[in-house]
Design a protein around this motif. Structure first.
Motif, PDB file in Angstrom:
ATOM      1  N   LYS A 142      -1.085  53.506  25.433  1.00 44.98           N
ATOM      2  CA  LYS A 142       0.028  53.060  26.273  1.00 44.98           C
ATOM      3  C   LYS A 142      -0.279  51.725  26.943  1.00 44.98           C
ATOM      4  CE  LYS A 142       1.582  57.793  27.007  1.00 44.98           C
ATOM      5  NZ  LYS A 142       1.630  58.949  27.921  1.00 44.98           N
ATOM      6  N   MET A 143      -1.542  51.492  27.250  1.00 44.05           N
ATOM      7  CA  MET A 143      -1.930  50.220  27.871  1.00 44.05           C
ATOM      8  C   MET A 143      -1.618  49.046  26.956  1.00 44.05           C
ATOM      9  SD  MET A 143      -3.410  50.716  30.924  1.00 44.05           S
ATOM     10  CE  MET A 143      -4.642  49.443  31.187  1.00 44.05           C
ATOM     11  N   GLY A 147       2.081  47.733  28.203  1.00 34.20           N
ATOM     12  CA  GLY A 147       1.647  46.611  29.031  1.00 34.20           C
ATOM     13  C   GLY A 147       2.136  45.252  28.562  1.00 34.20           C
ATOM     14  N   GLN A 201      -8.884  43.913  26.420  1.00 36.55           N
ATOM     15  CA  GLN A 201      -8.597  45.348  26.408  1.00 36.55           C
ATOM     16  C   GLN A 201      -9.061  45.994  25.105  1.00 36.55           C
ATOM     17  OE1 GLN A 201      -4.318  45.316  27.443  1.00 36.55           O
ATOM     18  NE2 GLN A 201      -4.840  46.496  29.244  1.00 36.55           N
ATOM     19  N   THR A 402       5.799  59.784  28.614  1.00 34.98           N
ATOM     20  CA  THR A 402       5.262  58.648  29.356  1.00 34.98           C
ATOM     21  C   THR A 402       5.682  58.752  30.813  1.00 34.98           C
ATOM     22  OG1 THR A 402       5.396  57.238  27.394  1.00 34.98           O
ATOM     23  CG2 THR A 402       5.165  56.139  29.524  1.00 34.98           C
ATOM     24  N   ASP A 406       1.729  56.017  34.086  1.00 36.29           N
ATOM     25  CA  ASP A 406       1.260  55.362  32.857  1.00 36.29           C
ATOM     26  C   ASP A 406       1.784  53.931  32.777  1.00 36.29           C
ATOM     27  OD1 ASP A 406      -0.045  57.663  31.980  1.00 36.29           O
ATOM     28  OD2 ASP A 406       1.745  58.420  30.974  1.00 36.29           O
ATOM     29  N   SER A 410      -0.413  50.419  33.002  1.00 35.69           N
ATOM     30  CA  SER A 410      -0.320  49.494  31.871  1.00 35.69           C
ATOM     31  C   SER A 410       0.048  48.090  32.327  1.00 35.69           C
ATOM     32  CB  SER A 410       0.726  50.002  30.868  1.00 35.69           C
ATOM     33  OG  SER A 410       0.393  51.274  30.378  1.00 35.69           O
TER      34      SER A 410
END
Length: 440
Positions: A142-143, A147, A201, A402, A406, A410
């Motif tokens: 999810k990041m 993001g 990341q 989600t 979250d 992100s």
């Protein structure tokens, strides 16, 4: 009307909104509840509630919002027709085993789409509905899926042609052309920072962008994939950008043109059918309905804040604060950041421009440069927890399961990139002022 001082009224409204959000009430409905209670207390009972509703509906009945559902519909057509999947599959083949490549594509495509729409909400909604399902299907964390979209969505405020830049320039009496051009380098620089954020990341957590086997293909096959799958989609984007930049069409007309071209491409590739149209319309209605409800609730909330006197009290404290110019700049930036979490951008401009721009000029800041700082503050406010509007928008278009937490986590690394850009703008004002110097 009850005799409530500004700070008490502001504390009441903020506390109610926070409690409703923590209790799990959807943010739009939470704000609507707060608006009704606040109007009843501060604006003479039910008559005040009716007046607040009447005043707030004007923001969602303006023609300038037409481009939002049209661009969402265009993105939905690309997604539900399978054209987007073909593009992503082609990019997989072309970029080989590069980890996180779809996150990079999101930043690059989102930067282009920012220039295309000039609308933060349209940009985020389109990228969210188009990119997140594909990255989720390929196992992205999810990041790395949410993001980049939250970060890139806000670029529409800075990269020209930005609707908000035009509005800001006209209201603050700044040369609009200079303000638009001033956003080019900061916008590109911010996109580069986002790419570095993705790189680090992936470096720290490689499993967040899992590698998967891709069959080897010849250069002839690569060229075929590029021409048949990638060129049509990006040709639509660049064509619409050209229409807007050259002034041949308005953003709304260009959006309508994009929908027609997307439908035509889907038809020519045999991907357009009744099911595709129905799913695309359903997505568009759901996303647009959510956006309009958020805009309406935000508009009503901003009116309550103005009516209670909270905003004017905060502005007065900042203006009368005896300190250095940089501290006053940071205070104005912080106020814009806080206001942007609760109010629509138009309301913020209406409230702050008469105070902030004269103050900025008086303490020696260039108005064009300060205009970019204001846009950056409002861009950051949309992704700043806990009330950033884009956070709630992404919660609506993200895959099931989600949570708002979250989405917030992100967004944080990309919010840090915004802070880096702010520091660079303060240290090196030429980042925003170099290109405008050629227009004067």
């Amino acid at each position: 009307m009850l005799d409530v001082d500004p700070f008490s009224a502001g504390l009441l409204i903020f506390t109610l909104a926070l409690l409703l959000m923590v209790s799990g009430v959807p943010i739009a409905f939470g704000f609507l509840i707060v608006n009704v209670i606040g109007a009843f207390i501060l604006m003479d009972g039910w008559l005040g509630v009716v007046q607040l509703v009447d005043n707030s509906t004007s923001l969602i009945t303006t023609f300038r919002l037409v481009s939002i559902p049209l661009f969402v519909f265009m993105g939905a057509l690309f997604f539900h027709s399978g054209l987007a999947s073909r593009v992503f599959d082609s990019l997989d083949a072309l970029f080989g085993k590069m980890r996180g490549r779809l996150s990079y594509v999101t930043v690059l495509g989102g930067t282009t789409f920012s220039a295309l729409t000039g609308s933060t909400m349209a940009n985020t909604a389109m990228l969210g509905s188009l990119m997140v399902p594909e990255m989720h299907k390929r196992g992205y964390s999810k990041m790395l899926s949410i993001g980049p979209i939250i970060g890139t969505g806000g670029l529409a405020m800075i990269i020209p042609p930005s609707n908000l830049s035009v509005l800001l320039g006209s209201m603050a009496r700044i040369d609009i052309a200079s303000l638009l051009v001033a956003g080019i380098l900061p916008g590109i620089l911010l996109a580069v920072f986002y790419c570095f954020t993705i790189f680090f990341q992936v470096l720290i957590n490689p499993s967040g962008a899992p590698a998967y086997t891709i069959p080897s293909i010849t250069w002839a096959q690569r060229l075929t994939l590029f021409i048949t799958n990638i060129v049509p989609m990006f040709a639509v984007i660049f064509l619409i950008v050209g229409l807007i930049v050259t002034g041949l069409t308005t953003p709304s007309e260009a959006a309508a043109f994009g929908v027609v071209i997307a439908a035509l491409i889907a038809f020519l590739t045999g991907s357009l059918n009744l099911s595709t149209i129905y799913q695309s319309l359903e997505t568009t209605i759901m996303v647009t309905g959510m956006l309009l409800l958020l805009i309406f609730a935000s508009s009503a909330f901003s009116q309550l804040l103005s009516f209670s006197g909270v905003t004017s009290e905060i502005l007065s404290l900042a203006i009368n604060w005896e300190t250095s110019p940089i501290n006053k700049l940071l205070m104005m930036f912080f106020i814009l950041l806080i206001l942007g979490m609760f109010m629509d951008q138009l309301s913020i401009l209406l409230i702050t421009i008469p105070f902030f721009f004269p103050l900025a000029i008086a303490i020696g800041y260039d108005p064009v440069w300060f205009g970019i700082v204001v846009l950056l503050a409002m861009e950051m406010s949309l992704t700043t927890p806990p009330f950033g509007l884009l956070l709630f928008l992404m919660s609506g278009v993200a895959p099931k399961g989600t949570t708002l937490k979250d989405v917030m986590l992100s967004a944080l690394p990309f919010l840090f990139s915004d802070v880096v850009l702010l520091v660079l703008l303060i240290l090196f004002p030429a980042i925003a002022l170099w290109l405008p110097s050629f227009t004067s």
